[in-house]
Write a protein that holds these residues in place. Structure first.
Motif, PDB file in Angstrom:
ATOM      1  N   ALA A  61     115.100  81.013  -0.090  1.00  0.00           N
ATOM      2  CA  ALA A  61     115.373  82.395  -0.469  1.00  0.00           C
ATOM      3  C   ALA A  61     114.819  82.636  -1.869  1.00  0.00           C
ATOM      4  N   ASP A  62     114.383  83.848  -2.119  1.00  0.00           N
ATOM      5  CA  ASP A  62     113.818  84.163  -3.434  1.00  0.00           C
ATOM      6  C   ASP A  62     114.816  83.882  -4.553  1.00  0.00           C
ATOM      7  N   SER A  63     116.091  84.065  -4.269  1.00  0.00           N
ATOM      8  CA  SER A  63     117.118  83.913  -5.299  1.00  0.00           C
ATOM      9  C   SER A  63     117.291  82.477  -5.765  1.00  0.00           C
ATOM     10  N   VAL A  64     116.820  81.513  -4.968  1.00  0.00           N
ATOM     11  CA  VAL A  64     117.002  80.098  -5.330  1.00  0.00           C
ATOM     12  C   VAL A  64     115.682  79.374  -5.536  1.00  0.00           C
ATOM     13  N   LYS A  65     114.589  80.035  -5.246  1.00  0.00           N
ATOM     14  CA  LYS A  65     113.282  79.387  -5.342  1.00  0.00           C
ATOM     15  C   LYS A  65     113.034  78.915  -6.768  1.00  0.00           C
ATOM     16  N   GLY A  66     112.580  77.687  -6.902  1.00  0.00           N
ATOM     17  CA  GLY A  66     112.340  77.103  -8.216  1.00  0.00           C
ATOM     18  C   GLY A  66     113.544  76.413  -8.804  1.00  0.00           C
ATOM     19  N   ARG A  67     114.717  76.636  -8.217  1.00  0.00           N
ATOM     20  CA  ARG A  67     115.939  75.992  -8.719  1.00  0.00           C
ATOM     21  C   ARG A  67     116.521  75.005  -7.706  1.00  0.00           C
ATOM     22  N   PHE A  68     116.374  75.308  -6.424  1.00  0.00           N
ATOM     23  CA  PHE A  68     116.921  74.463  -5.360  1.00  0.00           C
ATOM     24  C   PHE A  68     115.790  73.717  -4.658  1.00  0.00           C
ATOM     25  N   THR A  69     116.090  72.510  -4.195  1.00  0.00           N
ATOM     26  CA  THR A  69     115.128  71.723  -3.431  1.00  0.00           C
ATOM     27  C   THR A  69     115.823  71.125  -2.219  1.00  0.00           C
ATOM     28  N   ILE A  70     115.231  71.344  -1.050  1.00  0.00           N
ATOM     29  CA  ILE A  70     115.771  70.770   0.183  1.00  0.00           C
ATOM     30  C   ILE A  70     114.927  69.569   0.580  1.00  0.00           C
ATOM     31  N   SER A  71     115.585  68.553   1.099  1.00  0.00           N
ATOM     32  CA  SER A  71     114.877  67.368   1.578  1.00  0.00           C
ATOM     33  C   SER A  71     115.691  66.748   2.700  1.00  0.00           C
ATOM     34  N   ARG A  72     115.061  65.845   3.416  1.00  0.00           N
ATOM     35  CA  ARG A  72     115.768  65.169   4.502  1.00  0.00           C
ATOM     36  C   ARG A  72     115.393  63.707   4.526  1.00  0.00           C
ATOM     37  N   ASP A  73     116.332  62.901   4.990  1.00  0.00           N
ATOM     38  CA  ASP A  73     116.125  61.465   5.166  1.00  0.00           C
ATOM     39  C   ASP A  73     116.456  61.174   6.618  1.00  0.00           C
ATOM     40  N   ASN A  74     115.428  61.090   7.442  1.00  0.00           N
ATOM     41  CA  ASN A  74     115.658  60.900   8.876  1.00  0.00           C
ATOM     42  C   ASN A  74     116.245  59.528   9.185  1.00  0.00           C
ATOM     43  N   ALA A  75     116.051  58.565   8.305  1.00  0.00           N
ATOM     44  CA  ALA A  75     116.629  57.235   8.516  1.00  0.00           C
ATOM     45  C   ALA A  75     118.139  57.255   8.320  1.00  0.00           C
ATOM     46  N   LYS A  76     118.608  58.191   7.489  1.00  0.00           N
ATOM     47  CA  LYS A  76     120.043  58.277   7.206  1.00  0.00           C
ATOM     48  C   LYS A  76     120.692  59.495   7.856  1.00  0.00           C
ATOM     49  N   ASN A  77     119.921  60.232   8.650  1.00  0.00           N
ATOM     50  CA  ASN A  77     120.451  61.439   9.315  1.00  0.00           C
ATOM     51  C   ASN A  77     121.104  62.391   8.317  1.00  0.00           C
TER      52      ASN A  77
END
Length: 124
Positions: A61-77
């Protein structure tokens, strides 16, 4: 059955950071796109961020861009939402959601599986 369990919420001062985690079980995690949504008191649920099933594509969302980061670890679900430079307007219950083979969808109605949510409170 599918379960999504969020953790990492809490109370933080403006400008601080929190790291939200969502642990998934009961599904083939690497086949699911994940999303983070939030709902503040008296407001509708809103999109925050998504990551596609392979992790190759993210959206914010524009309101969080540059401040929030999403990531995933498929090995740890697990899917992570790193939140930096938090603002009082980020105060809400944050929920993760999963959808099969999703490429990243901002529409909460497209996600059949949801966690119970975790409270994030940012003080000024």
């Amino acid at each position: 059955q599918v379960q999504l369990v969020e953790s990492g919420g809490g109370l933080v001062q403006a400008g601080g950071s929190l790291r939200l985690s969502c642990a998934a079980s009961g599904l083939t995690f690497s086949s699911y796109g994940l999303g983070w949504f939030r709902q503040a008191p008296g407001k509708e649920r809103e999109f925050v961020s998504t990551i596609n099933w392979s992790g190759s594509s993210t959206d914010y969302a524009d309101s969080v861009k540059g401040r929030f980061t999403i990531s995933r670890d498929n090995a740890k679900n697990t899917v992570i939402l790193q939140m930096n430079n938090l603002k009082p307007e980020d105060t809400a219950v944050y929920s993760c959601a999963a959808a099969y083979r999703s490429s990243g969808n901002r529409n909460s109605g497209m996600y059949p599986y949801w966690g119970q949510g975790t409270q994030v409170t940012v003080s000024s």
